[in-house]
Write a protein that holds these residues in place. Structure first.
Motif, PDB file in Angstrom:
ATOM      1  N   VAL A  26       0.838  -1.202   0.000  1.00  0.00           N
ATOM      2  CA  VAL A  26       0.000   0.000   0.000  1.00  0.00           C
ATOM      3  C   VAL A  26       0.873   1.252   0.000  1.00  0.00           C
ATOM      4  O   VAL A  26       0.627   2.205  -0.748  1.00  0.00           O
ATOM      5  N   TYR A  27       1.904   1.252   0.834  1.00  0.00           N
ATOM      6  CA  TYR A  27       2.789   2.412   0.938  1.00  0.00           C
ATOM      7  C   TYR A  27       3.485   2.698  -0.387  1.00  0.00           C
ATOM      8  O   TYR A  27       3.608   3.861  -0.808  1.00  0.00           O
ATOM      9  N   LEU A  28       3.940   1.652  -1.081  1.00  0.00           N
ATOM     10  CA  LEU A  28       4.619   1.837  -2.369  1.00  0.00           C
ATOM     11  C   LEU A  28       3.676   2.443  -3.403  1.00  0.00           C
ATOM     12  O   LEU A  28       4.069   3.321  -4.181  1.00  0.00           O
ATOM     13  N   PHE A  29       2.443   1.985  -3.420  1.00  0.00           N
ATOM     14  CA  PHE A  29       1.453   2.549  -4.341  1.00  0.00           C
ATOM     15  C   PHE A  29       1.237   4.036  -4.058  1.00  0.00           C
ATOM     16  O   PHE A  29       1.218   4.864  -4.975  1.00  0.00           O
ATOM     17  N   ILE A  30       1.092   4.369  -2.780  1.00  0.00           N
ATOM     18  CA  ILE A  30       0.829   5.757  -2.408  1.00  0.00           C
ATOM     19  C   ILE A  30       2.019   6.635  -2.769  1.00  0.00           C
ATOM     20  O   ILE A  30       1.860   7.771  -3.249  1.00  0.00           O
ATOM     21  N   ASP A  31       3.218   6.134  -2.552  1.00  0.00           N
ATOM     22  CA  ASP A  31       4.413   6.907  -2.873  1.00  0.00           C
ATOM     23  C   ASP A  31       4.469   7.230  -4.368  1.00  0.00           C
ATOM     24  O   ASP A  31       4.756   8.372  -4.765  1.00  0.00           O
ATOM     25  N   LEU A  32       4.171   6.249  -5.207  1.00  0.00           N
ATOM     26  CA  LEU A  32       4.192   6.478  -6.659  1.00  0.00           C
ATOM     27  C   LEU A  32       3.055   7.400  -7.095  1.00  0.00           C
ATOM     28  O   LEU A  32       3.246   8.264  -7.966  1.00  0.00           O
ATOM     29  N   GLU A  33       1.876   7.222  -6.513  1.00  0.00           N
ATOM     30  CA  GLU A  33       0.755   8.095  -6.857  1.00  0.00           C
ATOM     31  C   GLU A  33       1.074   9.540  -6.477  1.00  0.00           C
ATOM     32  O   GLU A  33       0.741  10.491  -7.204  1.00  0.00           O
ATOM     33  N   THR A  34       1.718   9.720  -5.340  1.00  0.00           N
ATOM     34  CA  THR A  34       2.082  11.064  -4.889  1.00  0.00           C
ATOM     35  C   THR A  34       3.037  11.727  -5.869  1.00  0.00           C
ATOM     36  O   THR A  34       2.881  12.899  -6.235  1.00  0.00           O
ATOM     37  N   LYS A  35       4.033  10.970  -6.306  1.00  0.00           N
ATOM     38  CA  LYS A  35       4.996  11.508  -7.266  1.00  0.00           C
ATOM     39  C   LYS A  35       4.328  11.774  -8.612  1.00  0.00           C
ATOM     40  O   LYS A  35       4.645  12.766  -9.285  1.00  0.00           O
ATOM     41  N   ARG A  36       3.424  10.888  -9.017  1.00  0.00           N
ATOM     42  CA  ARG A  36       2.732  11.075 -10.296  1.00  0.00           C
ATOM     43  C   ARG A  36       1.905  12.353 -10.291  1.00  0.00           C
ATOM     44  O   ARG A  36       1.850  13.081 -11.289  1.00  0.00           O
ATOM     45  N   LEU A  37       1.274  12.629  -9.145  1.00  0.00           N
ATOM     46  CA  LEU A  37       0.439  13.816  -9.032  1.00  0.00           C
ATOM     47  C   LEU A  37       1.241  15.077  -8.728  1.00  0.00           C
ATOM     48  O   LEU A  37       0.698  16.189  -8.768  1.00  0.00           O
ATOM     49  N   GLY A  38       2.538  14.886  -8.392  1.00  0.00           N
ATOM     50  CA  GLY A  38       3.395  16.043  -8.105  1.00  0.00           C
ATOM     51  C   GLY A  38       3.002  16.788  -6.843  1.00  0.00           C
ATOM     52  O   GLY A  38       3.118  18.027  -6.781  1.00  0.00           O
TER      53      GLY A  38
END
Length: 771
Positions: A334-346
């Motif tokens: 879950v944490y890895l998904f959130i980290d990537l989503e955060t970076k994707r959204l800037g």
């Protein structure tokens, strides 16, 4: 740790609430009394506190024979169910329409009375049944009435799906035994059925943790956890979402309910996520996924975990150990998904001025002491229900100490409570010496109070002095460790009520209200999970009565032609579909009875599944099968089309339910794929390892890291982002390697590492050249 009834959505920015009646004062009092009576009966007769109290007075030279009264376990379960009937038929209307919520109708009283009488009848006649094992016509009538009332109560609280399944099984059962009503009632009312293993586990173990969780929620531990995690992660990119993941994981030690977690941590984290820039459909998905993991998170998991321990005949502390790595993988994914989503959204972190100082949270870190205590107690092998109650006393003590409005040197009080807690767990071989130390601590407090050196004769002093003197007394009387921790928890409630009632301060009154309200909330909260267990027990009783318990397994094997992967896939689908209308506890019970035996029979003669769990008779095959169905029973809470936890998250976030639910499925990917990995690599359960050598430790470490890496690859593929937006062909390669990596084959994992390194160093270059 409870299952959730039908939910109702209110305004978009408000909370999802449980639809129950608002009762007039006299009926609300009846419900409160019934809820408190459940707690009192549980403590006195199910946790055997009456014998502990008798022993205490006997050591003081007082013989109180009435404390030695005893009841059969079935009688205790019947009494608890009678009180549940009172709460259910008063609080939950016959239909979910507005007019039925406005008042209690005559038929509610009639059905409630029928439910209570049918349960108390068993309480009254069970001693006679033990001696004769025969039933008369009156027994059959009351037994049938009890079964009908349990089904109706379950329908009111949990909806139609589970009761309909139960009715189908009951119809089949009575047909299979040729309408033998005596045998039917004997099996489902006197022997198993309503009061079978599931309900037994609820009353013996699960209620203690519901009780513990209700107190921690009321006295502010959950608020501290949520605010601490938000403070810790909030300043970082995607901080609110990451804090939701971590705080929900920690809240899993307090509440075993997905929706309850959403409604506690989500009311803080979801608005913060939206404020930080997350779309509602992402903010509303993160919290349900993180909260659902609470039922998978040691040391206090969902109610199903306690039933698993009973089904497998394994101590609960072994189930905790077996669940550690799967829980780490789930939350890691879950944490890895959130980290990537955060970076994707800037997205950026939140402003530092929005948070309390870290020094405040570190100063209050002792508030988590009860969670440490319960973890240590469980790992040491103290009975789960005793561990939960023992932590209650510590929780109440530190909650009083944490009140800044009440004068007192916080460091001094914290040191005293920590040392007293440690001394409480020491053996009785040094009991008298321990009592002297505790008495000296009490005298130190008195002396400091007289000298006005950081101590005043106020609520903090009274609660601390009372605990010190009581623990010192029990140590001096050489009572056992289990007796002392049980009494400390129970008397801690009494101490808190007395000190709070006499307090003239708002914070003291708040602690007084929190203490007695927690007892009421525990009784109310237990309704749904206990009714789910009773209904699932009826299904188990029918399967046992008809002999279908084994036959279904063979039929499933025949249906899948003995293909293990097909059987696992079929089990997953069945569990997720069942979860659309069945609470997670009942879901696990049904699938563990229907599908787990088939999986077990298919692999029980294959290495390493044919080996027993070291130190126990249960085979690894059975442990792996039960964990497999356990996981998918829990994940039903976030799986569309029902997805109650996602439903709650989308309501709080004000987002589209379907988009929220699909995002939740994506972020929970570790929960859907992980069980296949654990089943094929059972060493990850840890308790399955017969000998821990350096080679075995490295193998398990490789399995853990490889599993997390597979989740990372799949997260990259599904989010389509790693440093930059990825082209479809790049996502495809990473996705295929991620799926293939589920085997944990070193060659495939190596190829995945190479692909990741390629993205890391050349991904942006590929993107530029392609454009």
């Amino acid at each position: 740790m409870s299952e959730e009834p039908t939910l109702d959505v209110v305004a978009a920015e408000e909370v999802v609430i449980e639809r129950t009646r608002t009762l007039p004062p006299r009926l609300e009092l009846v419900v409160k009394v019934a809820a408190i009576l459940i707690g009192l009966y549980e403590i006195l007769f199910i946790f055997n506190f009456n014998y502990t109290l008798y022993d205490l007075f006997q050591r003081l030279g007082v013989e109180l024979e009435f404390l030695r009264i005893t009841f059969q376990p079935k009688q205790g379960e019947a009494f608890v169910m009678a009180m549940l009937m009172v709460i259910t038929f008063l609080l939950y209307p016959i239909r979910k329409k507005e007019k039925y919520f406005k008042k209690v109708f005559a038929y509610d009283y009639v059905m409630g009375a029928a439910g209570v009488v049918s349960m108390l009848y068993l309480f009254a006649v069970y001693q006679r049944y033990i001696l004769t094992s025969t039933l008369n016509q009156t027994d059959v009538i009351f037994g049938l009435l009890a079964i009908i009332m349990v089904i109706e109560a379950t329908r009111r609280v949990l909806g139609w799906v589970l009761p309909m399944i139960v009715v189908l099984f009951l119809l089949y059962g009575i047909y299979a035994i040729d309408y033998d009503w005596v045998r039917f009632v004997q099996q489902l009312y006197f022997d198993e059925g309503i009061f079978g293993i599931p309900f037994f586990v609820m009353t013996i173990y699960v209620f203690a943790f519901i009780f513990f969780g209700a107190f921690l929620l009321k006295i502010g531990v959950s608020d501290y956890i949520t605010e601490f995690m938000i403070n810790l992660f909030g300043k970082r990119p995607g901080g609110p979402a990451k804090s939701a993941v971590v705080s929900s994981a920690l809240m899993g030690t307090v509440s075993g309910s997905s929706v309850a977690n959403v409604l506690t941590t989500g009311t803080f984290t979801i608005p913060l996520m939206k404020k930080a820039g997350y779309p509602p459909e992402i903010a509303g998905a993160v919290e349900p996924v993180a909260s659902t993991g609470g039922q998978l998170m040691p040391p206090i998991m969902g109610a199903a975990a306690f039933i698993m321990a009973e089904f497998l005949n394994l101590p609960y502390n072994k189930i905790i150990i077996a669940a550690v790595l799967p829980a780490l993988v789930y939350y890691g994914g879950v944490y890895l998904f959130i980290d990537l989503e955060t970076k994707r959204l800037g997205l950026k972190g939140m402003a530092a001025e929005a948070f309390k100082t870290m020094a405040y949270f570190l100063r209050k870190l002792y508030i988590l002491l009860p969670i440490v205590v319960i973890t240590v107690a469980l790992v040491w092998g103290i009975a789960p229900q005793i561990a939960a109650i023992s932590s209650l006393g510590v929780a109440i003590w530190v909650a009083w100490i944490s009140r800044d409005e009440i004068y007192g040197n916080e460091k001094l009080y914290v040191a005293i409570s920590l040392l007293a807690t440690l001394l409480m767990f020491l053996g009785k071989d040094i009991g008298r010496q321990t009592a002297m130390v505790l008495a000296a601590m009490f005298l130190l407090l008195v002396a400091l109070g007289v000298m006005k050196k950081g101590v005043a004769f106020n609520e903090k002093f009274y609660i601390s002095a009372t605990f010190l003197l009581f623990i010192a007394l029990t140590k001096y009387l050489l009572m056992s460790k289990e007796q002392i921790v049980l009494m400390t928890g129970v008397f801690g409630i009494i101490f808190s009520i007395l000190v709070g009632y006499r307090s003239s301060m708002d914070s003291g009154k708040m602690m007084y209200r929190a203490t007695y309200e927690a007892m009421i909330d525990a009784g109310k909260t237990s309704v749904s999970v206990m009714l789910a267990a009773a209904s699932a027990g009826l299904i188990q009783g029918v399967l046992t009565m008809t002999g279908e318990l084994t036959n279904i397994g063979y039929r499933l094997i025949s249906l899948t032609h003995g293909n293990l992967w097909l059987l696992l896939l079929l089990t997953m689908v069945f569990s997720l579909i069942l979860g659309m209308g069945v609470p997670t506890t009942a879901n696990y019970i049904i699938t563990s009875l229907v599908a787990a035996p088939a999986i077990y029979m298919l692999v029980r003669n294959i290495e390493p599944y044919n080996q027993p769990v070291p130190g126990y008779t249960v085979l690894i095959a059975m442990l792996a099968a039960h964990f497999f169905v356990f996981y998918f029973g829990i994940l039903a809470d976030v799986t569309p089309p029902v997805a109650l936890a996602s439903y709650a998250g989308s309501a709080i976030a004000g987002g589209d339910f379907w988009k929220t639910a699909m995002n939740a499925v994506k972020y929970a990917l570790a929960g859907y794929i992980g069980p296949y990995i654990y089943f094929t690599h059972p060493e990850m359960f840890l308790i399955t390892v017969s000998e821990w050598t350096p080679a075995m430790a490295l193998r398990v470490l490789y399995y853990l890291l490889a599993t997390l890496f597979v989740m990372y690859l799949l997260a990259i593929a599904l989010t389509g982002f790693y440093s930059t937006k990825l082209k479809p062909w790049m996502r495809g390669i990473v996705g295929v390697l991620g799926l293939a990596g589920v085997t944990l084959n070193p060659i495939i994992i190596g190829a995945g590492v190479a692909a990741w390194l390629g993205l890391k160093f050349y991904g942006a270059r590929f993107e530029k050249s392609a454009s």
